[in-house]
Design a protein around this motif. Structure first.
Motif, PDB file in Angstrom:
ATOM      1  N   PRO A  14      -2.669  -3.256  -3.751  1.00 40.75           N
ATOM      2  CA  PRO A  14      -2.542  -2.792  -5.135  1.00 40.75           C
ATOM      3  C   PRO A  14      -2.149  -3.901  -6.108  1.00 40.75           C
ATOM      4  CG  PRO A  14      -1.548  -1.204  -3.649  1.00 40.75           C
ATOM      5  CD  PRO A  14      -1.920  -2.393  -2.809  1.00 40.75           C
ATOM      6  N   ASN A  50       2.435   1.873  -3.300  1.00 43.06           N
ATOM      7  CA  ASN A  50       1.548   1.844  -4.472  1.00 43.06           C
ATOM      8  C   ASN A  50       1.867   0.679  -5.410  1.00 43.06           C
ATOM      9  OD1 ASN A  50      -0.016   4.206  -3.824  1.00 43.06           O
ATOM     10  ND2 ASN A  50       1.771   5.436  -4.399  1.00 43.06           N
ATOM     11  N   HIS A  63       0.819  -1.211   0.000  1.00 39.84           N
ATOM     12  CA  HIS A  63       0.000   0.000   0.000  1.00 39.84           C
ATOM     13  C   HIS A  63       0.853   1.261   0.000  1.00 39.84           C
ATOM     14  CE1 HIS A  63      -4.162  -1.264   0.144  1.00 39.84           C
ATOM     15  NE2 HIS A  63      -3.884  -2.190   1.062  1.00 39.84           N
TER      16      HIS A  63
END
Length: 428
Positions: free
Chosen positions: A189, A101, A98
């Motif tokens: 992600p 990203n 997270h």
């Protein structure tokens, strides 16, 4: 793998512990990202004095800090399953994915040192360490998959909407762990961070064949690399995994020279500086420890009686196999000590073009997908790596010129694995 069938490069964050480690690492990370190197790799050793005078930084905290000063480069942290619980591992690497990203990767190891700091008890046997590692992966993957597609969406007002029916417990009960789940952080992600695994003993190869997307190995010669790749991908195929998995990750110990003569001189000077008496202990360590080489003349071969039965060794069996193999082919103790300076890794010396030839040979043979590079912090080495070796590999279409996407998974050309289906396991 970058682009269509190229190799990927990682930068090994070996940091001088006497300096400001984070400042140095930030500088290296930015240089690596500017050079479009795919990932930063940090190892981990868990004992005082095992790596330099102090040790090594905690990898997850370290790469989390680097995630905030970079935007595209991948972040590979080495963490042991022997000394960590899978629920914590799922949360830690999920959080790294997270905050970066989608650039997180886990290099799974089972550890060969450090048990004195995680007692009581001795280091578990390789069989027990890899059994724990396998169950850890089952739990971690199940936790990452415990949020189904559509479990968390954006509402019309921009606020998150949770569909609790799409978040499910995993109800794992096994030999080492009982974990109810689900994971208590949102979907990642990458859905799963990229899974690296280090270890090339029989047990390590079996684990990598079944689970790893990338395997980090010591493959000092092309013949060893071909044999290892054939074996591990053959096992992977029997598990129904796609062709070409796992990717093969080799550490390249490079000696650069502006000319071939300069590279040879640097190798010669390095060998002349070897402390051969200290080298006896290094070779003994490569053979699993407990071997007395003090009375063996440097220019004689090791007697078979001193070579260990690999199955009796509790640490680093893959490395033992390599050095026992060198001894059995007739290498003298002096030659083994020279080889030990690279700890069984792939070592090449020459001009950037000659190093590119060595990389291309393995790439064309299908036994190299990811390589480590080092030296970016030094201006001369930086020039050899970026304007020399990388430039040459990009000219040959072996390494991509730019990032393929925003996540590490995209840049390595890795598809998302099939969703985990929890398996009920009970101890017998």
């Amino acid at each position: 793998m970058t682009g269509a069938g190229g190799t990927s490069e990682t930068y090994d964050l070996a940091i001088d512990p006497t300096r400001s480690t984070l400042d140095t690492a930030v500088r290296v990370a930015k240089l690596a990202e500017t050079a479009r190197i795919d990932a930063l790799f940090t190892a981990d050793l868990l004992s005082f004095g095992a790596q330099g005078p102090i040790g090594s930084q905690e990898p997850l905290v370290f790469v989390s800090a680097l995630s905030q000063v970079t935007s595209r480069i991948g972040l590979i942290a080495t963490v042991s399953t022997t000394f960590h619980h899978p629920y914590n591992l799922a949360r830690l690497f999920g959080t790294l994915d997270h905050v970066s990203n989608g650039r997180a990767a886990w290099n799974l190891v089972t550890s060969s040192i450090g048990e004195e700091n995680f007692g009581p008890g001795d280091l578990p046997s390789p069989e027990d360490r890899y059994a724990r590692a396998e169950e850890s992966l089952e739990v971690v993957n199940a936790l990452w998959d415990s949020w189904e597609t559509g479990a968390l969406t954006a509402g019309a007002d921009g606020k998150a909407v949770l569909d609790r029916d799409r978040v499910r417990p995993i109800d794992h009960s096994g030999r080492f762990f009982t974990v109810a789940g689900p994971l208590n952080i949102p979907p990642l992600p990458q859905r799963r961070p990229v899974q690296f695994q280090a270890g090339q003993s029989a047990a390590g190869t079996a684990l990598g064949a079944r689970y790893a997307e990338v395997v980090f190995t010591s493959l000092p010669t092309l013949d060893i690399a071909v044999d290892f790749t054939r074996r591990i991908r053959g096992q992977a195929a029997r598990w129904g995994r796609p062709d070409g998995l796992p990717l093969i990750f080799s550490s390249l110990h490079a000696t650069y020279g502006a000319t071939e003569e300069e590279a040879r001189r640097l190798v010669r000077e390095r060998r002349e500086a070897i402390d051969f008496e200290r080298g006896r202990a290094q070779v003994a360590d490569m053979l699993g420890g407990g071997v007395d080489l003090s009375e063996i003349p440097l220019d004689e071969k090791l007697p078979e009686s001193l070579l260990p039965d690999v199955t009796s060794v509790n640490r680093r069996r893959g490395r033992v196999e390599i050095f026992a193999g060198y001894a059995r082919r007739g290498d003298t103790l002096r030659e083994l000590i020279v080889a030990a300076q690279d700890t069984g890794h792939w070592a090449v010396a020459g001009t950037p073009g000659q190093l590119a030839d060595a990389v291309e040979e393995r790439f064309r043979a299908g036994v190299l997908d990811v390589i480590t590079l080092s030296g970016l912090a030094d201006p001369i080495q930086h020039d050899f790596v970026v304007n020399g070796l990388l430039h040459e590999l990009r000219k040959r279409k072996i390494v991509a010129a730019d990032y393929a996407g925003t996540t590490l998974r995209e840049n390595l050309g890795l598809e998302l694995p099939a969703r985990h289906r929890p398996v009920a396991v009970t101890e017998v």
